[in-house]
Design an enzyme around this catalytic site. Sequence first.
Site, PDB file in Angstrom:
ATOM      1  CG  LEU A 209      -1.788  -1.155   1.483  1.00  0.00           C
ATOM      2  CD1 LEU A 209      -2.570  -1.007   2.607  1.00  0.00           C
ATOM      3  CD2 LEU A 209      -2.986  -1.032   0.238  1.00  0.00           C
ATOM      4  CG  HIS A 210       2.499   3.279  -3.236  1.00  0.00           C
ATOM      5  ND1 HIS A 210       1.794   1.855  -3.786  1.00  0.00           N
ATOM      6  CD2 HIS A 210       2.580   4.005  -4.046  1.00  0.00           C
ATOM      7  CE1 HIS A 210       1.804   2.321  -5.122  1.00  0.00           C
ATOM      8  NE2 HIS A 210       2.074   3.433  -5.371  1.00  0.00           N
ATOM      9  NE  ARG A 211      -1.478   3.954  -6.545  1.00  0.00           N
ATOM     10  CZ  ARG A 211      -0.976   3.962  -7.688  1.00  0.00           C
ATOM     11  NH1 ARG A 211      -0.729   5.186  -7.831  1.00  0.00           N
ATOM     12  NH2 ARG A 211      -0.708   3.103  -8.879  1.00  0.00           N
ATOM     13  NE  ARG A 244       2.478   8.518  -0.081  1.00  0.00           N
ATOM     14  CZ  ARG A 244       2.455   9.407  -0.781  1.00  0.00           C
ATOM     15  NH1 ARG A 244       3.088   9.813  -1.663  1.00  0.00           N
ATOM     16  NH2 ARG A 244       1.712  10.400   0.012  1.00  0.00           N
ATOM     17  CG  ASP A 283      -2.110   1.302  -2.820  1.00  0.00           C
ATOM     18  OD1 ASP A 283      -1.127   0.861  -3.049  1.00  0.00           O
ATOM     19  OD2 ASP A 283      -2.344   2.104  -1.962  1.00  0.00           O
TER      20      ASP A 283
END
Length: 365
Positions: A209-211, A244, A283
Amino acid sequence: MIRVDIIAGARPNFMKIAPIIKALEKHRADGGDLRYRLVHTGQHYDARMSGDFFTQLGIPEPDVNLESGSGTQAEQTAAIMVRYEQLLLDAPSQLCLVVGDVTSTMACAIAAQKLRVPVAHVEAGIRSGDWSMPEEINRMVTDAITNWFFTTSDWAGDNLKRSGIPEDRIFFVGNTMIDTLLANLDRLRPPPFWDELGLQSSSYFVVTLHRPSNVDGVAAFDNLLRAIGRGTRGLPVIFPVHPRTAKTLQAIPGLPQSIHFVEPQPYLEFNYLTRHAKAVITDSGGITEETTVMGVPCMTLRDSTERPETVELGTNELLGTDPAALEPALNRLFDGDWKRGRTPDLWDGNTGERIVSTLARLLTP
Protein backbone atom coordinates in the site's frame (compact mmCIF):
# COMPACT_ATOMS: atom_id res chain seq x y z
CA MET A 1 24.45 4.05 -36.08
CA ILE A 2 21.12 5.15 -34.57
CA ARG A 3 21.18 5.96 -30.88
CA VAL A 4 18.12 5.38 -28.70
CA ASP A 5 17.99 6.84 -25.20
CA ILE A 6 16.34 4.43 -22.77
CA ILE A 7 15.01 6.36 -19.78
CA ALA A 8 14.77 4.77 -16.34
CA GLY A 9 14.26 6.61 -13.11
CA ALA A 10 12.13 4.71 -10.61
CA ARG A 11 11.63 1.17 -9.45
CA PRO A 12 8.61 0.43 -11.72
CA ASN A 13 10.76 1.27 -14.76
CA PHE A 14 13.58 -1.17 -14.20
CA MET A 15 11.76 -4.45 -14.90
CA LYS A 16 10.25 -2.82 -17.99
CA ILE A 17 13.52 -1.79 -19.62
CA ALA A 18 15.44 -5.06 -19.05
CA PRO A 19 13.81 -6.96 -21.97
CA ILE A 20 14.26 -3.98 -24.30
CA ILE A 21 17.96 -3.78 -23.50
CA LYS A 22 18.34 -7.51 -24.03
CA ALA A 23 16.57 -7.28 -27.40
CA LEU A 24 18.70 -4.30 -28.47
CA GLU A 25 21.89 -6.17 -27.60
CA LYS A 26 20.72 -9.12 -29.69
CA HIS A 27 19.81 -6.73 -32.51
CA ARG A 28 23.34 -5.30 -32.43
CA ALA A 29 24.93 -8.75 -32.33
CA ASP A 30 22.91 -9.65 -35.42
CA GLY A 31 24.32 -6.63 -37.28
CA GLY A 32 21.51 -4.13 -36.69
CA ASP A 33 22.03 -0.36 -36.63
CA LEU A 34 20.31 0.50 -33.35
CA ARG A 35 22.39 1.36 -30.28
CA TYR A 36 21.20 2.48 -26.87
CA ARG A 37 22.25 4.88 -24.15
CA LEU A 38 20.83 4.01 -20.75
CA VAL A 39 19.90 7.19 -18.89
CA HIS A 40 19.13 6.85 -15.18
CA THR A 41 17.43 10.03 -14.01
CA GLY A 42 18.14 9.36 -10.33
CA GLN A 43 14.46 9.69 -9.36
CA HIS A 44 14.91 6.62 -7.13
CA TYR A 45 18.47 6.72 -5.93
CA ASP A 46 18.86 4.29 -3.01
CA ALA A 47 19.99 0.68 -3.36
CA ARG A 48 16.67 -0.84 -2.27
CA MET A 49 14.64 1.16 -4.76
CA SER A 50 17.13 1.08 -7.63
CA GLY A 51 20.47 -0.72 -7.32
CA ASP A 52 19.10 -4.13 -6.34
CA PHE A 53 16.94 -4.24 -9.44
CA PHE A 54 19.83 -3.45 -11.78
CA THR A 55 21.93 -6.20 -10.23
CA GLN A 56 19.25 -8.89 -10.12
CA LEU A 57 17.87 -8.25 -13.60
CA GLY A 58 21.26 -8.00 -15.30
CA ILE A 59 20.73 -4.39 -16.37
CA PRO A 60 24.08 -2.77 -17.25
CA GLU A 61 25.38 0.23 -15.36
CA PRO A 62 23.74 3.40 -16.71
CA ASP A 63 25.72 5.32 -19.31
CA VAL A 64 24.48 8.51 -17.67
CA ASN A 65 23.03 9.26 -14.23
CA LEU A 66 21.27 12.61 -14.08
CA GLU A 67 21.21 12.45 -10.26
CA SER A 68 17.98 14.41 -10.00
CA GLY A 69 17.39 13.30 -6.41
CA SER A 70 14.29 13.90 -4.32
CA GLY A 71 11.97 16.88 -3.97
CA THR A 72 8.42 17.90 -4.73
CA GLN A 73 6.79 16.77 -7.98
CA ALA A 74 7.66 20.10 -9.60
CA GLU A 75 11.22 20.18 -8.27
CA GLN A 76 11.94 16.66 -9.46
CA THR A 77 10.35 17.24 -12.86
CA ALA A 78 12.34 20.44 -13.34
CA ALA A 79 15.65 18.86 -12.31
CA ILE A 80 15.19 15.95 -14.70
CA MET A 81 14.17 18.20 -17.60
CA VAL A 82 17.10 20.58 -17.15
CA ARG A 83 19.67 17.80 -16.89
CA TYR A 84 18.27 15.67 -19.71
CA GLU A 85 18.02 18.71 -21.98
CA GLN A 86 21.69 19.43 -21.39
CA LEU A 87 22.60 15.82 -22.15
CA LEU A 88 20.76 16.00 -25.48
CA LEU A 89 22.41 19.31 -26.34
CA ASP A 90 25.85 17.88 -25.60
CA ALA A 91 25.28 14.48 -27.22
CA PRO A 92 22.03 14.14 -29.23
CA SER A 93 20.10 10.91 -29.71
CA GLN A 94 17.74 9.95 -32.49
CA LEU A 95 14.99 8.70 -30.17
CA CYS A 96 13.90 9.06 -26.54
CA LEU A 97 12.27 5.84 -25.36
CA VAL A 98 10.30 6.18 -22.11
CA VAL A 99 8.45 3.50 -20.17
CA GLY A 100 5.57 3.54 -17.74
CA ASP A 101 4.18 6.59 -15.99
CA VAL A 102 6.65 7.96 -13.43
CA THR A 103 7.91 11.54 -13.26
CA SER A 104 10.99 10.67 -15.31
CA THR A 105 8.77 9.41 -18.14
CA MET A 106 6.95 12.71 -18.54
CA ALA A 107 9.95 14.97 -17.87
CA CYS A 108 12.25 13.36 -20.42
CA ALA A 109 9.50 13.18 -23.05
CA ILE A 110 8.94 16.94 -22.73
CA ALA A 111 12.65 17.76 -22.87
CA ALA A 112 13.17 15.53 -25.91
CA GLN A 113 10.24 16.89 -27.91
CA LYS A 114 11.30 20.50 -27.30
CA LEU A 115 14.61 19.61 -28.95
CA ARG A 116 12.77 17.80 -31.76
CA VAL A 117 13.90 14.36 -30.66
CA PRO A 118 11.07 11.86 -31.33
CA VAL A 119 9.54 10.01 -28.38
CA ALA A 120 8.41 6.39 -28.12
CA HIS A 121 6.28 5.43 -25.11
CA VAL A 122 6.23 1.85 -23.85
CA GLU A 123 3.04 1.09 -21.90
CA ALA A 124 1.21 3.90 -23.67
CA GLY A 125 -2.53 4.46 -23.50
CA ILE A 126 -3.34 3.10 -20.06
CA ARG A 127 -5.82 5.27 -18.16
CA SER A 128 -7.42 5.12 -14.72
CA GLY A 129 -9.56 8.23 -15.16
CA ASP A 130 -8.39 9.40 -11.74
CA TRP A 131 -6.66 12.79 -12.05
CA SER A 132 -5.74 12.74 -8.35
CA MET A 133 -3.03 10.21 -9.21
CA PRO A 134 0.25 11.84 -10.31
CA GLU A 135 0.81 8.85 -12.58
CA GLU A 136 -2.37 9.61 -14.52
CA ILE A 137 -1.16 13.14 -15.27
CA ASN A 138 2.22 11.74 -16.33
CA ARG A 139 0.54 9.28 -18.71
CA MET A 140 -1.70 11.88 -20.30
CA VAL A 141 1.05 14.45 -20.80
CA THR A 142 3.47 11.86 -22.19
CA ASP A 143 0.94 10.42 -24.62
CA ALA A 144 0.00 13.93 -25.78
CA ILE A 145 3.54 14.42 -27.16
CA THR A 146 4.51 10.87 -28.15
CA ASN A 147 5.33 9.87 -31.71
CA TRP A 148 5.04 6.08 -31.39
CA PHE A 149 2.91 4.21 -28.91
CA PHE A 150 3.66 0.68 -27.68
CA THR A 151 0.65 -0.79 -25.88
CA THR A 152 0.06 -3.68 -23.51
CA SER A 153 -3.60 -4.35 -24.32
CA ASP A 154 -6.52 -3.61 -26.61
CA TRP A 155 -7.96 -1.40 -23.85
CA ALA A 156 -4.89 0.86 -24.01
CA GLY A 157 -5.03 1.03 -27.80
CA ASP A 158 -8.71 1.97 -27.72
CA ASN A 159 -7.96 4.80 -25.28
CA LEU A 160 -5.42 6.21 -27.70
CA LYS A 161 -7.72 5.91 -30.70
CA ARG A 162 -10.49 7.73 -28.83
CA SER A 163 -8.05 10.57 -28.16
CA GLY A 164 -7.39 10.92 -31.89
CA ILE A 165 -4.12 8.99 -32.29
CA PRO A 166 -3.87 7.44 -35.79
CA GLU A 167 -3.76 3.64 -35.80
CA ASP A 168 -0.49 3.56 -37.73
CA ARG A 169 1.31 5.09 -34.73
CA ILE A 170 -0.04 2.50 -32.26
CA PHE A 171 1.69 -0.87 -31.87
CA PHE A 172 0.15 -3.59 -29.71
CA VAL A 173 3.27 -5.44 -28.55
CA GLY A 174 2.47 -6.91 -25.13
CA ASN A 175 3.97 -6.27 -21.72
CA THR A 176 7.71 -5.94 -21.07
CA MET A 177 7.21 -6.33 -17.32
CA ILE A 178 5.82 -9.79 -18.02
CA ASP A 179 8.84 -10.52 -20.22
CA THR A 180 10.98 -9.93 -17.15
CA LEU A 181 8.75 -12.01 -14.90
CA LEU A 182 8.70 -15.01 -17.24
CA ALA A 183 12.47 -14.80 -17.78
CA ASN A 184 13.07 -14.91 -14.02
CA LEU A 185 10.47 -17.38 -12.73
CA ASP A 186 13.11 -20.09 -12.24
CA ARG A 187 15.39 -17.64 -10.38
CA LEU A 188 12.87 -16.45 -7.79
CA ARG A 189 14.06 -17.06 -4.24
CA PRO A 190 12.65 -16.71 -0.73
CA PRO A 191 13.63 -13.67 1.34
CA PRO A 192 15.84 -14.16 4.40
CA PHE A 193 12.85 -13.97 6.77
CA TRP A 194 10.96 -16.85 5.09
CA ASP A 195 12.03 -19.50 7.61
CA GLU A 196 12.15 -17.10 10.52
CA LEU A 197 8.43 -16.30 10.09
CA GLY A 198 7.55 -19.92 9.29
CA LEU A 199 6.00 -19.02 5.95
CA GLN A 200 4.42 -21.77 3.87
CA SER A 201 3.09 -21.66 0.34
CA SER A 202 -0.55 -20.47 0.10
CA SER A 203 -0.66 -19.85 3.87
CA TYR A 204 0.18 -16.14 4.04
CA PHE A 205 -0.77 -12.85 2.39
CA VAL A 206 1.27 -10.11 0.74
CA VAL A 207 0.20 -6.48 1.17
CA THR A 208 1.55 -3.41 -0.64
CA LEU A 209 0.00 0.00 0.00
CA HIS A 210 1.31 3.44 -0.87
CA ARG A 211 -1.51 5.51 -2.42
CA PRO A 212 -2.19 8.72 -0.46
CA SER A 213 -5.90 7.84 -0.13
CA ASN A 214 -4.94 4.68 1.74
CA VAL A 215 -1.85 5.56 3.76
CA ASP A 216 -1.58 9.31 4.35
CA GLY A 217 -4.38 9.59 6.89
CA VAL A 218 -3.64 7.92 10.24
CA ALA A 219 -7.26 6.98 11.02
CA ALA A 220 -8.02 5.63 7.54
CA PHE A 221 -4.79 3.63 7.40
CA ASP A 222 -5.39 2.28 10.91
CA ASN A 223 -8.88 1.08 9.92
CA LEU A 224 -7.53 -0.53 6.78
CA LEU A 225 -4.78 -2.43 8.61
CA ARG A 226 -7.21 -3.69 11.22
CA ALA A 227 -9.59 -4.87 8.49
CA ILE A 228 -6.71 -6.74 6.88
CA GLY A 229 -5.76 -8.27 10.23
CA ARG A 230 -9.34 -9.46 10.88
CA GLY A 231 -10.06 -10.68 7.37
CA THR A 232 -6.89 -12.75 6.95
CA ARG A 233 -7.88 -14.94 9.94
CA GLY A 234 -4.56 -14.90 11.74
CA LEU A 235 -2.45 -15.99 8.77
CA PRO A 236 0.85 -14.11 8.39
CA VAL A 237 0.65 -10.91 6.37
CA ILE A 238 3.89 -9.70 4.77
CA PHE A 239 3.90 -5.96 4.20
CA PRO A 240 6.98 -4.49 2.44
CA VAL A 241 6.81 -0.87 3.54
CA HIS A 242 7.13 1.93 0.99
CA PRO A 243 9.00 4.97 2.39
CA ARG A 244 5.89 7.18 2.34
CA THR A 245 3.93 4.48 4.20
CA ALA A 246 6.51 4.14 6.97
CA LYS A 247 5.88 7.71 8.15
CA THR A 248 2.20 7.07 8.85
CA LEU A 249 2.85 3.71 10.51
CA GLN A 250 4.84 5.43 13.24
CA ALA A 251 1.66 7.18 14.41
CA ILE A 252 -0.47 4.00 14.66
CA PRO A 253 -0.36 2.13 17.99
CA GLY A 254 -1.24 -1.51 18.62
CA LEU A 255 -1.03 -2.86 15.08
CA PRO A 256 -2.30 -6.42 14.38
CA GLN A 257 0.37 -8.92 15.39
CA SER A 258 -0.14 -11.03 12.28
CA ILE A 259 1.11 -8.19 10.04
CA HIS A 260 4.88 -8.27 9.56
CA PHE A 261 6.37 -5.03 8.27
CA VAL A 262 9.53 -5.58 6.23
CA GLU A 263 11.87 -3.52 4.08
CA PRO A 264 11.12 -3.09 0.35
CA GLN A 265 12.17 -6.34 -1.24
CA PRO A 266 14.45 -6.92 -4.24
CA TYR A 267 12.79 -8.19 -7.40
CA LEU A 268 13.51 -11.91 -7.04
CA GLU A 269 12.46 -12.07 -3.40
CA PHE A 270 9.33 -9.99 -3.81
CA ASN A 271 8.01 -12.04 -6.70
CA TYR A 272 8.79 -15.26 -4.83
CA LEU A 273 6.57 -13.95 -2.03
CA THR A 274 3.87 -13.01 -4.54
CA ARG A 275 3.98 -16.31 -6.41
CA HIS A 276 3.50 -18.40 -3.26
CA ALA A 277 0.99 -16.15 -1.46
CA LYS A 278 -2.59 -17.13 -0.78
CA ALA A 279 -3.49 -13.70 -2.16
CA VAL A 280 -2.14 -10.19 -2.63
CA ILE A 281 -3.82 -7.07 -1.26
CA THR A 282 -2.51 -3.96 -3.00
CA ASP A 283 -3.13 -0.50 -4.38
CA SER A 284 -0.40 -0.89 -7.01
CA GLY A 285 -1.11 -1.33 -10.69
CA GLY A 286 1.90 -3.33 -11.86
CA ILE A 287 1.52 -6.03 -9.23
CA THR A 288 -1.94 -6.82 -10.57
CA GLU A 289 -0.34 -7.75 -13.89
CA GLU A 290 2.16 -10.08 -12.23
CA THR A 291 -0.48 -11.78 -10.09
CA THR A 292 -2.63 -12.30 -13.19
CA VAL A 293 0.19 -14.12 -14.99
CA MET A 294 1.09 -16.16 -11.90
CA GLY A 295 -2.54 -17.06 -11.19
CA VAL A 296 -2.50 -15.51 -7.70
CA PRO A 297 -5.73 -13.94 -6.36
CA CYS A 298 -5.40 -10.16 -6.09
CA MET A 299 -7.51 -7.54 -4.32
CA THR A 300 -6.98 -3.92 -5.36
CA LEU A 301 -7.90 -1.24 -2.82
CA ARG A 302 -8.67 1.49 -5.33
CA ASP A 303 -11.79 2.89 -6.99
CA SER A 304 -10.36 2.62 -10.50
CA THR A 305 -7.61 0.84 -12.37
CA GLU A 306 -5.56 1.68 -15.45
CA ARG A 307 -5.18 -2.05 -16.10
CA PRO A 308 -8.75 -3.30 -16.68
CA GLU A 309 -7.46 -6.44 -18.37
CA THR A 310 -6.35 -7.72 -14.95
CA VAL A 311 -9.98 -7.49 -13.80
CA GLU A 312 -11.76 -8.49 -17.01
CA LEU A 313 -9.41 -11.37 -17.82
CA GLY A 314 -7.13 -11.90 -14.84
CA THR A 315 -7.21 -12.72 -11.14
CA ASN A 316 -7.66 -9.16 -9.88
CA GLU A 317 -10.77 -7.60 -8.33
CA LEU A 318 -11.27 -3.89 -7.72
CA LEU A 319 -12.62 -3.48 -4.16
CA GLY A 320 -12.50 0.29 -3.64
CA THR A 321 -11.01 2.04 -0.63
CA ASP A 322 -13.66 1.18 1.98
CA PRO A 323 -12.11 -1.32 4.46
CA ALA A 324 -15.55 -2.96 4.81
CA ALA A 325 -15.15 -4.40 1.30
CA LEU A 326 -12.26 -6.58 2.40
CA GLU A 327 -14.08 -9.04 4.65
CA PRO A 328 -16.58 -10.38 2.07
CA ALA A 329 -13.83 -10.62 -0.54
CA LEU A 330 -11.54 -12.52 1.83
CA ASN A 331 -14.43 -14.79 2.85
CA ARG A 332 -14.92 -15.73 -0.79
CA LEU A 333 -11.21 -16.45 -1.06
CA PHE A 334 -11.22 -18.72 1.98
CA ASP A 335 -14.34 -20.46 0.63
CA GLY A 336 -12.45 -21.28 -2.59
CA ASP A 337 -14.69 -19.01 -4.64
CA TRP A 338 -12.08 -16.81 -6.38
CA LYS A 339 -11.94 -16.56 -10.16
CA ARG A 340 -9.08 -18.30 -11.96
CA GLY A 341 -8.42 -15.77 -14.72
CA ARG A 342 -6.23 -16.08 -17.80
CA THR A 343 -3.16 -14.40 -19.24
CA PRO A 344 -3.93 -11.52 -21.65
CA ASP A 345 -2.89 -11.77 -25.30
CA LEU A 346 0.80 -11.20 -26.16
CA TRP A 347 1.91 -11.38 -22.53
CA ASP A 348 4.20 -14.13 -23.70
CA GLY A 349 7.78 -13.04 -22.96
CA ASN A 350 8.54 -11.67 -26.44
CA THR A 351 7.48 -8.03 -26.09
CA GLY A 352 11.02 -6.62 -25.99
CA GLU A 353 11.82 -8.26 -29.32
CA ARG A 354 8.62 -6.91 -30.89
CA ILE A 355 9.43 -3.39 -29.72
CA VAL A 356 12.98 -3.48 -31.10
CA SER A 357 11.96 -4.95 -34.46
CA THR A 358 9.33 -2.20 -34.77
CA LEU A 359 11.85 0.51 -33.86
CA ALA A 360 14.32 -0.85 -36.41
CA ARG A 361 11.66 -0.59 -39.08
CA LEU A 362 10.65 2.94 -38.03
CA LEU A 363 14.15 4.36 -37.57
CA THR A 364 16.21 2.65 -40.25
CA PRO A 365 16.12 4.46 -43.61
